[in-house]
Design a protein around this motif. Sequence first.
Motif, mmCIF file in Angstrom:
data_model
loop_
_atom_site.group_PDB
_atom_site.id
_atom_site.type_symbol
_atom_site.label_atom_id
_atom_site.label_comp_id
_atom_site.label_asym_id
_atom_site.label_seq_id
_atom_site.Cartn_x
_atom_site.Cartn_y
_atom_site.Cartn_z
ATOM 1 N N UNK A 80 0.864 -1.129 -0.013
ATOM 2 C CA UNK A 80 -0.001 0.010 0.021
ATOM 3 C C UNK A 80 0.924 1.173 -0.099
ATOM 4 N N UNK A 81 0.597 2.159 -0.834
ATOM 5 C CA UNK A 81 1.561 3.451 -0.997
ATOM 6 C C UNK A 81 0.312 4.584 -0.845
ATOM 7 N N UNK A 82 -0.145 4.616 0.404
ATOM 8 C CA UNK A 82 -1.136 5.696 0.790
ATOM 9 C C UNK A 82 -0.541 6.678 1.458
ATOM 10 N N UNK A 83 -1.028 8.044 1.433
ATOM 11 C CA UNK A 83 -0.482 8.802 2.305
ATOM 12 C C UNK A 83 0.417 9.948 1.430
ATOM 13 N N UNK A 84 1.261 10.591 2.127
ATOM 14 C CA UNK A 84 2.142 11.598 1.326
ATOM 15 C C UNK A 84 3.672 11.251 2.100
ATOM 16 N N UNK A 85 4.514 12.082 1.151
ATOM 17 C CA UNK A 85 5.814 11.834 1.436
ATOM 18 C C UNK A 85 6.657 12.967 1.481
ATOM 19 N N UNK A 86 7.389 13.479 2.358
ATOM 20 C CA UNK A 86 7.893 14.716 2.133
ATOM 21 C C UNK A 86 9.711 14.411 1.969
ATOM 22 N N UNK A 87 10.325 15.334 1.249
ATOM 23 C CA UNK A 87 11.823 15.258 1.052
ATOM 24 C C UNK A 87 12.222 16.551 1.233
ATOM 25 N N UNK A 88 13.374 16.754 2.242
ATOM 26 C CA UNK A 88 13.960 17.817 2.371
ATOM 27 C C UNK A 88 15.499 17.495 1.902
ATOM 28 N N UNK A 89 16.224 18.781 1.668
ATOM 29 C CA UNK A 89 17.713 18.747 1.404
ATOM 30 C C UNK A 89 18.235 19.895 1.209
ATOM 31 N N UNK A 90 19.750 19.971 0.935
ATOM 32 C CA UNK A 90 20.089 21.272 0.567
ATOM 33 C C UNK A 90 21.156 20.855 -0.573
ATOM 34 N N UNK A 91 21.213 21.894 -1.404
ATOM 35 C CA UNK A 91 22.197 21.555 -2.655
ATOM 36 C C UNK A 91 23.288 22.672 -2.401
ATOM 37 N N UNK A 92 24.488 22.124 -2.238
ATOM 38 C CA UNK A 92 25.388 22.988 -2.184
ATOM 39 C C UNK A 92 26.172 23.739 -3.514
ATOM 40 N N UNK A 93 26.070 25.053 -3.509
ATOM 41 C CA UNK A 93 26.337 25.605 -4.783
ATOM 42 C C UNK A 93 27.901 25.546 -5.042
ATOM 43 N N UNK A 94 28.138 25.345 -6.159
ATOM 44 C CA UNK A 94 29.629 25.096 -6.637
ATOM 45 C C UNK A 94 29.961 26.044 -7.761
ATOM 46 N N UNK A 95 31.288 26.577 -7.879
ATOM 47 C CA UNK A 95 31.445 27.227 -9.226
ATOM 48 C C UNK A 95 32.480 26.499 -9.886
ATOM 49 N N UNK A 96 32.388 26.553 -11.201
ATOM 50 C CA UNK A 96 33.257 25.765 -12.007
ATOM 51 C C UNK A 96 34.204 27.075 -12.821
ATOM 52 N N UNK A 97 35.383 26.491 -12.814
ATOM 53 C CA UNK A 97 36.450 27.641 -13.247
ATOM 54 C C UNK A 97 35.988 27.704 -15.057
ATOM 55 N N UNK A 98 36.240 28.979 -15.407
ATOM 56 C CA UNK A 98 36.159 29.216 -16.778
ATOM 57 C C UNK A 98 37.226 29.192 -17.503
#
Length: 98
Positions: A80-98
């Motif tokens: 049974x897949x009833x109900x709801x699900x929440x996902x939280x997270x954080x993405x670390x910003x990275x910079x790439x050399x140009x």
Amino acid sequence: MRALPHRGPKRASAPPLAEWEHLVHFHVGQFQTIEYQAMARDRDWFEIALTEIAPWLAETQGLESEAWEAWQQAEALSPQANGSCGVTGRVKATSSPT
């Protein structure tokens, strides 16, 4: 609720002792340094595992049992897949050399 058991054709399995011996050999192959670690050098643990422990496990923890057969014969419940699900997270910003 329990997961759906495997309902396909029964496969032939190795005798329980051979399965436990295979597991001992697998662990030696997977973790070779076990022979050099503490608490392993003062006894012949590999011989103990093959001649004492594997036979005991085969006798007391065999693959086929009445409980296993009863579990396989029980009516399987659909997941049974009833109900709801929440996902939280954080993405670390990275910079790439140009």
